[in-house]
Design a protein around this motif. Structure first.
Motif, PDB file in Angstrom:
ATOM      1  N   ILE A 161       0.839  -1.206   0.000  1.00 50.04           N
ATOM      2  CA  ILE A 161       0.000   0.000   0.000  1.00 50.04           C
ATOM      3  C   ILE A 161       0.875   1.257   0.000  1.00 50.04           C
ATOM      4  N   ARG A 162       1.936   1.248   0.796  1.00 45.91           N
ATOM      5  CA  ARG A 162       2.836   2.421   0.839  1.00 45.91           C
ATOM      6  C   ARG A 162       3.340   2.768  -0.558  1.00 45.91           C
ATOM      7  N   ALA A 163       3.759   1.739  -1.298  1.00 43.46           N
ATOM      8  CA  ALA A 163       4.305   1.970  -2.645  1.00 43.46           C
ATOM      9  C   ALA A 163       3.244   2.612  -3.541  1.00 43.46           C
ATOM     10  N   VAL A 217       3.535  14.198   7.268  1.00 44.16           N
ATOM     11  CA  VAL A 217       3.058  14.383   8.647  1.00 44.16           C
ATOM     12  C   VAL A 217       2.879  12.988   9.265  1.00 44.16           C
ATOM     13  N   GLY A 218       3.555  12.762  10.407  1.00 44.95           N
ATOM     14  CA  GLY A 218       3.555  11.429  11.013  1.00 44.95           C
ATOM     15  C   GLY A 218       4.619  10.564  10.362  1.00 44.95           C
ATOM     16  N   PHE A 219       5.828  11.105  10.262  1.00 45.47           N
ATOM     17  CA  PHE A 219       6.941  10.445   9.562  1.00 45.47           C
ATOM     18  C   PHE A 219       7.320   9.120  10.231  1.00 45.47           C
ATOM     19  N   GLY A 220       7.080   9.012  11.543  1.00 43.65           N
ATOM     20  CA  GLY A 220       7.333   7.765  12.272  1.00 43.65           C
ATOM     21  C   GLY A 220       8.768   7.306  12.108  1.00 43.65           C
ATOM     22  N   SER A 221       8.939   6.026  11.749  1.00 44.74           N
ATOM     23  CA  SER A 221      10.282   5.456  11.614  1.00 44.74           C
ATOM     24  C   SER A 221      10.744   5.427  10.154  1.00 44.74           C
ATOM     25  N   VAL A 260       7.538  15.560   9.934  1.00 46.08           N
ATOM     26  CA  VAL A 260       6.929  16.064  11.171  1.00 46.08           C
ATOM     27  C   VAL A 260       6.461  14.863  11.990  1.00 46.08           C
ATOM     28  N   ASP A 261       6.902  14.774  13.246  1.00 47.45           N
ATOM     29  CA  ASP A 261       6.438  13.702  14.139  1.00 47.45           C
ATOM     30  C   ASP A 261       6.899  14.010  15.564  1.00 47.45           C
ATOM     31  N   PRO A 262       6.021  13.800  16.549  1.00 46.70           N
ATOM     32  CA  PRO A 262       6.425  14.071  17.934  1.00 46.70           C
ATOM     33  C   PRO A 262       7.341  12.989  18.520  1.00 46.70           C
ATOM     34  N   ALA A 263       7.343  11.789  17.943  1.00 48.30           N
ATOM     35  CA  ALA A 263       8.115  10.673  18.522  1.00 48.30           C
ATOM     36  C   ALA A 263       9.536  10.707  17.967  1.00 48.30           C
ATOM     37  N   THR A 264      10.432  11.367  18.708  1.00 47.78           N
ATOM     38  CA  THR A 264      11.775  11.588  18.158  1.00 47.78           C
ATOM     39  C   THR A 264      12.590  10.290  18.058  1.00 47.78           C
ATOM     40  N   LEU A 319       7.398  18.879  15.356  1.00 47.09           N
ATOM     41  CA  LEU A 319       6.917  17.758  16.178  1.00 47.09           C
ATOM     42  C   LEU A 319       5.408  17.597  16.106  1.00 47.09           C
ATOM     43  N   ASP A 320       4.707  18.537  15.469  1.00 43.57           N
ATOM     44  CA  ASP A 320       3.246  18.526  15.585  1.00 43.57           C
ATOM     45  C   ASP A 320       2.576  18.971  14.281  1.00 43.57           C
ATOM     46  N   GLY A 321       1.833  18.059  13.702  1.00 40.52           N
ATOM     47  CA  GLY A 321       1.109  18.370  12.468  1.00 40.52           C
ATOM     48  C   GLY A 321       0.037  19.431  12.632  1.00 40.52           C
ATOM     49  N   GLN A 322      -0.295  19.751  13.872  1.00 38.82           N
ATOM     50  CA  GLN A 322      -1.344  20.766  14.104  1.00 38.82           C
ATOM     51  C   GLN A 322      -0.812  22.185  13.938  1.00 38.82           C
ATOM     52  N   THR A 381       0.310  11.369   4.253  1.00 41.32           N
ATOM     53  CA  THR A 381       0.043  10.813   5.583  1.00 41.32           C
ATOM     54  C   THR A 381      -0.278   9.336   5.420  1.00 41.32           C
ATOM     55  N   THR A 382       0.323   8.507   6.264  1.00 37.58           N
ATOM     56  CA  THR A 382       0.026   7.075   6.254  1.00 37.58           C
ATOM     57  C   THR A 382      -0.264   6.622   7.684  1.00 37.58           C
ATOM     58  N   TRP A 383      -1.489   6.228   7.943  1.00 37.22           N
ATOM     59  CA  TRP A 383      -1.947   5.741   9.247  1.00 37.22           C
ATOM     60  C   TRP A 383      -1.585   6.731  10.366  1.00 37.22           C
ATOM     61  N   THR A 384      -1.870   7.990  10.149  1.00 34.67           N
ATOM     62  CA  THR A 384      -1.504   9.059  11.091  1.00 34.67           C
ATOM     63  C   THR A 384      -2.710   9.904  11.499  1.00 34.67           C
ATOM     64  N   LEU A 385      -3.669  10.121  10.605  1.00 35.50           N
ATOM     65  CA  LEU A 385      -4.787  11.023  10.923  1.00 35.50           C
ATOM     66  C   LEU A 385      -5.659  10.462  12.050  1.00 35.50           C
ATOM     67  N   CYS A 386      -5.532   9.158  12.310  1.00 41.04           N
ATOM     68  CA  CYS A 386      -6.264   8.535  13.423  1.00 41.04           C
ATOM     69  C   CYS A 386      -5.759   9.034  14.772  1.00 41.04           C
ATOM     70  N   THR A 387      -4.536   9.524  14.815  1.00 38.87           N
ATOM     71  CA  THR A 387      -3.830   9.758  16.089  1.00 38.87           C
ATOM     72  C   THR A 387      -3.713  11.234  16.463  1.00 38.87           C
ATOM     73  N   ILE A 388      -3.655  12.118  15.492  1.00 36.19           N
ATOM     74  CA  ILE A 388      -3.457  13.544  15.793  1.00 36.19           C
ATOM     75  C   ILE A 388      -4.672  14.068  16.567  1.00 36.19           C
ATOM     76  N   PRO A 389      -4.454  14.708  17.733  1.00 37.11           N
ATOM     77  CA  PRO A 389      -5.608  15.091  18.571  1.00 37.11           C
ATOM     78  C   PRO A 389      -6.641  15.949  17.818  1.00 37.11           C
TER      79      PRO A 389
HETATM   80  C1  LIG Z   1       0.531   4.473  13.507  1.00 35.45           C
HETATM   81  S1  LIG Z   1       1.907   5.532  13.499  1.00 35.45           S
HETATM   82  C2  LIG Z   1       2.254   5.621  11.748  1.00 35.45           C
HETATM   83  C3  LIG Z   1       3.659   6.050  11.446  1.00 35.45           C
HETATM   84  C4  LIG Z   1       4.014   6.191   9.968  1.00 35.45           C
HETATM   85  N1  LIG Z   1       3.196   7.206   9.325  1.00 35.45           N
HETATM   86  C5  LIG Z   1       3.904   4.881   9.229  1.00 35.45           C
HETATM   87  O1  LIG Z   1       3.128   4.796   8.286  1.00 35.45           O
HETATM   88  O2  LIG Z   1       4.625   3.944   9.598  1.00 35.45           O
HETATM   89  C6  LIG Z   1       1.189   7.157  13.840  1.00 35.45           C
HETATM   90  C7  LIG Z   1       2.221   8.255  13.830  1.00 35.45           C
HETATM   91  O3  LIG Z   1       1.573   9.524  14.059  1.00 35.45           O
HETATM   92  C8  LIG Z   1       2.448  10.293  14.840  1.00 35.45           C
HETATM   93  N2  LIG Z   1       1.746  11.426  15.461  1.00 35.45           N
HETATM   94  C9  LIG Z   1       1.014  11.440  16.592  1.00 35.45           C
HETATM   95  N3  LIG Z   1       0.587  12.681  16.887  1.00 35.45           N
HETATM   96  C10 LIG Z   1       1.063  13.490  15.909  1.00 35.45           C
HETATM   97  C11 LIG Z   1       0.981  14.886  15.657  1.00 35.45           C
HETATM   98  N4  LIG Z   1       0.305  15.708  16.483  1.00 35.45           N
HETATM   99  N5  LIG Z   1       1.586  15.378  14.570  1.00 35.45           N
HETATM  100  C12 LIG Z   1       2.269  14.563  13.725  1.00 35.45           C
HETATM  101  N6  LIG Z   1       2.384  13.220  13.903  1.00 35.45           N
HETATM  102  C13 LIG Z   1       1.786  12.694  14.984  1.00 35.45           C
HETATM  103  C14 LIG Z   1       2.991   9.275  15.838  1.00 35.45           C
HETATM  104  O4  LIG Z   1       4.141   9.713  16.542  1.00 35.45           O
HETATM  105  C15 LIG Z   1       3.283   8.100  14.914  1.00 35.45           C
HETATM  106  O5  LIG Z   1       4.563   8.157  14.358  1.00 35.45           O
END
Ligand SMILES: C[S@@+](CC[C@H](N)C(=O)[O-])C[C@H]1O[C@@H](n2cnc3c(N)ncnc32)[C@H](O)[C@@H]1O
Length: 209
Positions: free
Chosen positions: A25-27, A40-44, A61-65, A87-90, A104-112
């Protein structure tokens, strides 16, 4: 951010999100990106390998350094500049109309405040720039959606604020972006966690006065 969210969760996500189904899916989602891309939500850095050669720079952009450490070998394997800008997509430290695409990949679920983050993405995209996305969220099946509403409070606690019940397409449209391509499907595994929205949203041209 607590120890679990800062150290355990990013490492666990890195392992889980490497599965073959996600990689395919990423590809697909990264195809068509070019120029300067905001992720946004660069993760690892699991998307780094999938950026097309036409991409010239990634603003991450990602808060988890700790994700930066996990991403380092993936970034080193590509001759693609990755700049950690925040650190914050907001609240994005980028000028309006400045990036070609966003991802964005699996990230919009998490941003407050996801609506705020989407408005920020819309602001920094150039006119006609696009957001490519793969996100999980609310199912149209009422029975599954009921379970998603029940499970979200638990999921938020164990998975770093993840909501499984967000209507991703409506949220993106609510930010002012045009959802120009959308595929929806269930990933393998339990349905409440797997309903997926994959697509492209385009920044509308400025209104003529
Ligand atoms: C399920 S992980 C997905 C990581 C990556 N996008 C991937 O596809 O492997 C959700 C990511 O959203 C990031 N995240 C959480 N709150 C965030 C915020 N306010 N702004 C940007 N990223 C955020 C988390 O730190 C985490 O890396």
């Amino acid at each position: 951010m607590g120890w679990y969210a800062e150290h355990v969760l990013p490492r666990a996500m890195d392992v889980v999100m490497r599965a073959g189904e996600y990689t395919v899916i990423r590809a697909r989602v990264a195809a068509g990106l070019s120029g300067e891309v905001l992720e946004v939500g660069f993760g690892s850095g699991l998307n780094v390998a999938h950026y097309p050669p036409a991409v010239t720079r990634v603003f991450a952009v990602d808060p988890a350094t700790v994700g930066r450490k996990l991403a380092a070998p993936r970034v080193a394997a590509r001759s693609l500049p990755v700049e950690y800008i925040g650190l914050d997509g907001q609240s994005l430290p980028l000028p309006a109309d400045s990036v070609d695409h966003a991802l964005t990949t699996w990230t919009l679920c998490t941003i407050p405040d996801v609506q705020l983050a989407l408005r920020e993405i819309n602001r920094v995209l150039r006119p006609d720039g696009t957001l490519h996305f793969i996100e999980h969220g609310r199912s149209p099946d009422a029975n599954v959606a009921r379970w998603q509403d029940r499970l979200t409070p638990i999921q938020r606690r164990v998975a770093g604020g993840c909501h499984v019940n967000r209507p991703i397409d409506k949220l993106i449209a609510g930010s002012g972006l045009d959802v120009t391509r959308l595929d929806t499907y269930y990933l393998s595994g339990p349905k409440p966690f797997g309903y997926s929205y994959e697509g492209v949203a385009t920044k509308k041209p400025p209104a003529r006065s």
